[in-house]
Each structure stands twice: as C-alpha cells, then as structure tokens.
Design an enzyme around this catalytic site. Structure first.
Site, PDB file in Angstrom:
ATOM      1  N   LYS A  22       0.824  -1.209   0.000  1.00  0.00           N
ATOM      2  CA  LYS A  22       0.000   0.000   0.000  1.00  0.00           C
ATOM      3  C   LYS A  22       0.861   1.263   0.000  1.00  0.00           C
ATOM      4  O   LYS A  22       0.525   2.250  -0.647  1.00  0.00           O
ATOM      5  CB  LYS A  22      -0.945  -0.002   1.199  1.00  0.00           C
ATOM      6  CG  LYS A  22      -1.944  -1.143   1.215  1.00  0.00           C
ATOM      7  CD  LYS A  22      -2.999  -0.953   2.276  1.00  0.00           C
ATOM      8  CE  LYS A  22      -2.430  -0.912   3.680  1.00  0.00           C
ATOM      9  NZ  LYS A  22      -1.745  -2.173   4.079  1.00  0.00           N
ATOM     10  N   ARG A  97      -9.818   1.318  10.322  1.00  0.00           N
ATOM     11  CA  ARG A  97      -9.350  -0.054  10.531  1.00  0.00           C
ATOM     12  C   ARG A  97     -10.480  -0.989  10.951  1.00  0.00           C
ATOM     13  O   ARG A  97     -10.319  -2.204  10.907  1.00  0.00           O
ATOM     14  CB  ARG A  97      -8.256  -0.101  11.613  1.00  0.00           C
ATOM     15  CG  ARG A  97      -6.910   0.423  11.172  1.00  0.00           C
ATOM     16  CD  ARG A  97      -5.892   0.267  12.281  1.00  0.00           C
ATOM     17  NE  ARG A  97      -4.619   0.874  11.953  1.00  0.00           N
ATOM     18  CZ  ARG A  97      -3.630   0.259  11.325  1.00  0.00           C
ATOM     19  NH1 ARG A  97      -3.788  -0.994  10.939  1.00  0.00           N
ATOM     20  NH2 ARG A  97      -2.499   0.870  11.074  1.00  0.00           N
ATOM     21  N   ARG A 136      12.822  -9.910   4.011  1.00  0.00           N
ATOM     22  CA  ARG A 136      13.551  -8.638   4.032  1.00  0.00           C
ATOM     23  C   ARG A 136      14.760  -8.719   4.962  1.00  0.00           C
ATOM     24  O   ARG A 136      14.697  -9.307   6.035  1.00  0.00           O
ATOM     25  CB  ARG A 136      12.641  -7.498   4.496  1.00  0.00           C
ATOM     26  CG  ARG A 136      11.700  -7.017   3.436  1.00  0.00           C
ATOM     27  CD  ARG A 136      11.089  -5.664   3.782  1.00  0.00           C
ATOM     28  NE  ARG A 136      10.305  -5.677   4.998  1.00  0.00           N
ATOM     29  CZ  ARG A 136       9.072  -5.151   5.090  1.00  0.00           C
ATOM     30  NH1 ARG A 136       8.512  -4.595   4.035  1.00  0.00           N
ATOM     31  NH2 ARG A 136       8.424  -5.186   6.235  1.00  0.00           N
ATOM     32  N   ARG A 168      14.656  -7.743  10.833  1.00  0.00           N
ATOM     33  CA  ARG A 168      14.046  -6.989  11.921  1.00  0.00           C
ATOM     34  C   ARG A 168      13.043  -7.869  12.669  1.00  0.00           C
ATOM     35  O   ARG A 168      12.451  -8.772  12.097  1.00  0.00           O
ATOM     36  CB  ARG A 168      13.343  -5.744  11.382  1.00  0.00           C
ATOM     37  CG  ARG A 168      14.277  -4.747  10.732  1.00  0.00           C
ATOM     38  CD  ARG A 168      13.539  -3.511  10.254  1.00  0.00           C
ATOM     39  NE  ARG A 168      12.396  -3.834   9.398  1.00  0.00           N
ATOM     40  CZ  ARG A 168      11.722  -2.941   8.702  1.00  0.00           C
ATOM     41  NH1 ARG A 168      12.063  -1.672   8.751  1.00  0.00           N
ATOM     42  NH2 ARG A 168      10.695  -3.301   7.953  1.00  0.00           N
ATOM     43  N   ARG A 179       0.166 -10.191  12.901  1.00  0.00           N
ATOM     44  CA  ARG A 179      -0.397  -8.956  12.328  1.00  0.00           C
ATOM     45  C   ARG A 179      -1.498  -9.292  11.316  1.00  0.00           C
ATOM     46  O   ARG A 179      -2.528  -8.613  11.258  1.00  0.00           O
ATOM     47  CB  ARG A 179       0.706  -8.143  11.657  1.00  0.00           C
ATOM     48  CG  ARG A 179       1.704  -7.538  12.640  1.00  0.00           C
ATOM     49  CD  ARG A 179       2.862  -6.903  11.912  1.00  0.00           C
ATOM     50  NE  ARG A 179       2.437  -5.770  11.097  1.00  0.00           N
ATOM     51  CZ  ARG A 179       3.168  -5.276  10.092  1.00  0.00           C
ATOM     52  NH1 ARG A 179       4.317  -5.834   9.765  1.00  0.00           N
ATOM     53  NH2 ARG A 179       2.726  -4.239   9.407  1.00  0.00           N
TER      54      ARG A 179
END
Length: 213
Positions: A22, A97, A136, A168, A179
């Site tokens: 996004k 949300r 990542r 991370r 999430r």
C-alpha cells in the site's frame, strides 16, 4: 442546499493487509493526484507532537503499550481531515481499521457534505505476504534487500558497506502472521462494508508494482 464541494474532489481509502504494498501505491497515487496523504501512524505522531488533547490521550495509551481506542483515533482522524490541505481530496492509509471507525468517518463526511470516492483494496494472499516480509534484510545504514527478490551480491552482507544484514523483529514470520490475524479479525470486514456501498475497487497486489499502479 447545494454542496460547495468541487465535483473533482477525490477522497480515497487504501485497504489491504500489512505488506501488500500500500505504501508503494500511495507514493505513486500522490504523484498522480494532489491529495493529502493521511497515514494512521503519521497522524498519531503529529497529534502527539502538536500536544493536542487527543494527542496526549493517544500518547498515554501508547506509552502503556495499549491499543489507542477507536474514539481517540477517530477524533484525531477527523481533526486531520478538516485541515486545509485535505479539503480538496485525501488518501487515507490505515484508517478506518474497523467498521465502527468506518461508520464514524461516514457520518462526519455526510455532515460536511463530502463523500468517499473509492476504496482501493490491494489483495495479496497471506503466504505471499509472509514470503515478502520475512525475506527482508536490512543493513546497519537502513539499506533494504530481499533474500529472493533483491538479494545482496554476497550472502548476508550489504553491497555498499559490507555490514551484516539482519532480519528486523517485526519481519519475523510469527510476527507477520500475528499482524495478519489482527487484520483479518478487525479490518477485513471493511471489504464487505464498502463493497455493499459500491465503493470497493479490487487490485491484484501479487502483480508487479507498476502493473498494480
């Protein structure tokens, strides 16, 4: 009484799971249209920095590690939408949300004789999200690589300064899945909510970013 809102006003909501791309699409849309970009995180940080009443309330929750309640987030969002730069159009990212937040937004927009133009849903399967995010790797200087899509020349080392690349904490698969679970529980009901209003536009986020744009 006729509306004073210009017919060209473009009020967009970006919807989709975390890691769907996004942010990338928001940047491209802002290049295409003169829209105020309103991201939830930025909005909360600005309210805290400005030391508004709602900003101080939000900070109290965040310092305790609690979720900021709907009523506070809604209040900050509506304050932000009344700013001068958002009067000719905006791009919302991360708000609403939940359905109660969407209801509150719709009520306030109606009072202002404004309306949402479209809700842009960037769809990506959970498995692809986990692959994207957990792959990542970041250098000490913040340069980003991906083990599959953009690997460094030397395994585990930054191409520029040779420092060790790390994953991370919030990119670890278990965190990404947590999430996604929250997204499906709280946010995905908005898909039907806006689809029933004829506002939803679906985009295949698994395609290359240029094609999604």
């Amino acid at each position: 009484m006729p509306s004073t809102v210009p017919s060209s006003e473009l009020n967009l909501i970006l919807l989709g799971p975390p890691g769907a791309g996004k942010g990338t699409q928001a940047e491209r849309l802002r290049e295409d249209f003169p829209l105020a970009y309103i991201a939830t995180g930025d909005m909360l940080r600005q309210a805290r920095a400005d030391e508004t009443e709602l900003g101080r309330r939000a900070q109290e929750y965040m310092e305790r590690g609690d979720l900021v309640p709907d009523e506070v987030v809604i209040g900050i969002a509506l304050e932000r939408l009344s700013a001068d730069d958002a009067r000719d159009g905006f791009l919302l990212d991360g708000f609403p949300r939940t359905v109660p937040q969407a209801d509150a937004l719709q009520e306030e927009m109606a009072k202002l004789e404004r309306r949402i133009t479209a809700v842009l849903l960037v769809e990506v399967a959970d498995e692809e999200i986990v692959r994207r995010v957990s792959g990542r790797r970041v250098s000490e200087a913040g340069r980003t690589y991906h083990v599959d899509y953009d690997p460094p020349k030397h395994d585990g080392r930054c191409d520029v300064d040779g420092t060790t690349l790390v994953q991370r904490e919030d990119d670890k698969p278990e965190v990404v899945l947590a999430r996604l679970k929250k997204y499906h529980e709280a946010t995905s009901p908005l898909i039907d909510y806006y689809d029933h209003q004829g506002l939803l536009r679906r985009f295949d986020g698994a395609r290359p970013p240029v094609e999604v744009h």
